[in-house]
Design an enzyme around this catalytic site. Structure first.
Site, PDB file in Angstrom:
ATOM      1  N   GLU A   1       0.856  -1.184   0.000  1.00 45.58           N
ATOM      2  CA  GLU A   1       0.000   0.000   0.000  1.00 45.58           C
ATOM      3  C   GLU A   1       0.895   1.239   0.000  1.00 45.58           C
ATOM      4  OE1 GLU A   1      -3.494   1.681   3.008  1.00 45.58           O
ATOM      5  OE2 GLU A   1      -1.862   0.478   3.800  1.00 45.58           O
TER       6      GLU A   1
ATOM      7  N   LYS B   1      -9.588   0.491  -1.735  1.00 42.36           N
ATOM      8  CA  LYS B   1      -9.698  -0.003  -0.361  1.00 42.36           C
ATOM      9  C   LYS B   1     -11.099   0.242   0.195  1.00 42.36           C
ATOM     10  CE  LYS B   1      -7.198   0.574   4.041  1.00 42.36           C
ATOM     11  NZ  LYS B   1      -6.127   1.395   4.680  1.00 42.36           N
TER      12      LYS B   1
ATOM     13  N   CYS C   1      -4.408  -3.523   3.700  1.00 45.36           N
ATOM     14  CA  CYS C   1      -4.123  -3.148   5.082  1.00 45.36           C
ATOM     15  C   CYS C   1      -5.291  -3.396   6.042  1.00 45.36           C
ATOM     16  CB  CYS C   1      -3.667  -1.692   5.113  1.00 45.36           C
ATOM     17  SG  CYS C   1      -2.665  -1.258   6.570  1.00 45.36           S
TER      18      CYS C   1
END
Length: 263
Positions: free
Chosen positions: A40, A106, A142
């Site tokens: 990321e 995300k 994440c």
């Protein structure tokens, strides 16, 4: 399938980071990797003003990643930032290479541990899978690792592995949480999870997440197969695709679900 996890440290300059991506992709390709996964925020580290550097998926930074993937014959997955509404950006994973062109925004934003990603980032709304040499992979970023339903959705979509890119926030217990969560998500969905974090930069970062390293590859039975330490390093490993079906025959958690009770 041979993949590479590129655990590096990116800075605030997208062009310098693109040079790092080229260098590490070539190293991975020389080692026979078919897929090369970066963290990321590969485009620019957190703590950098994101809106001024965000670019669309057809912009010059993404085109630079495409050129690297094309020149090396690999599929490259790298974190970048794309423009979104209301002055925010999307936290995007670009996946590109021969026969592959897709992206993932995300879904779960990091509004935790004193940081509010949602103030500058707009959340995504769909899962993303990609097929490489007949093998289906899925993408996650994440904080997504704290949400098992996403990884089960990957399995339901036919994925045998989730590629998880992170810039994990440092702090007490965070290394243990990182490994625990990655292993749990592999067990939840009985798939491989290949999790690459930014390397530990070795300097305090305030509230913005940077990275702690400790990238790891976990099998569909939840066991750690490969792991790195905190420093920049390239991990090249082979995923046994057939192991997923064998594990699901032994551990039928997907088949034994009772979703009608929770809907």
């Amino acid at each position: 399938m041979r993949i590479a996890l590129s655990q590096l440290t990116t800075g605030p300059d997208p062009q310098k980071n693109l040079l790092l991506i080229e260098e590490w992709t070539r190293r991975a390709a020389d080692a026979g990797a078919r897929v090369v996964v970066f963290s990321e925020a590969s485009m620019a580290c957190f703590g950098t003003p994101l809106a001024p550097l965000a670019e669309p998926l057809d912009g010059p930074w993404a085109e630079g990643v495409r050129a690297i993937a094309r020149d090396t014959g690999t599929v490259v997955v790298a974190g970048m930032f794309t423009p979104a509404s209301a002055g925010r950006v999307a936290n995007t994973l670009l996946a590109t290479g021969p026969g592959v062109e897709t992206s993932y925004d995300k879904i779960h934003l990091y509004d935790a541990f004193g940081y509010r990603e949602s103030e500058s980032v707009a959340s995504g709304a769909r899962i993303t899978t990609l097929d490489v040499d007949g093998v289906r992979l899925a993408l996650a970023t994440c904080y997504d690792v704290r949400f098992p339903e996403l990884f089960r959705a990957h399995a339901d979509a036919g994925a045998v592995a989730t590629l998880l890119a992170a810039s994990w926030g440092a702090g007490p217990g965070k290394v243990d949480q990182w490994e625990l969560l990655v292993r749990a998500r592999a067990l939840d969905a009985t798939l491989w999870v290949a999790a690459v974090d930014q390397a530990d930069p070795g300097t305090p970062s305030g509230t913005a997440p940077t990275g702690i390293g400790h990238s790891l590859v976990v099998g569909p039975d939840g066991t750690v197969r490969e792991r790195l330490g905190a420093d920049p390093e390239l991990l090249v490993t082979d995923l046994d695709v057939e192991e997923v079906a064998a594990t699901r025959r032994r551990i039928s958690v997907l088949a034994n679900r009772r979703p009608e009770l929770w809907s």
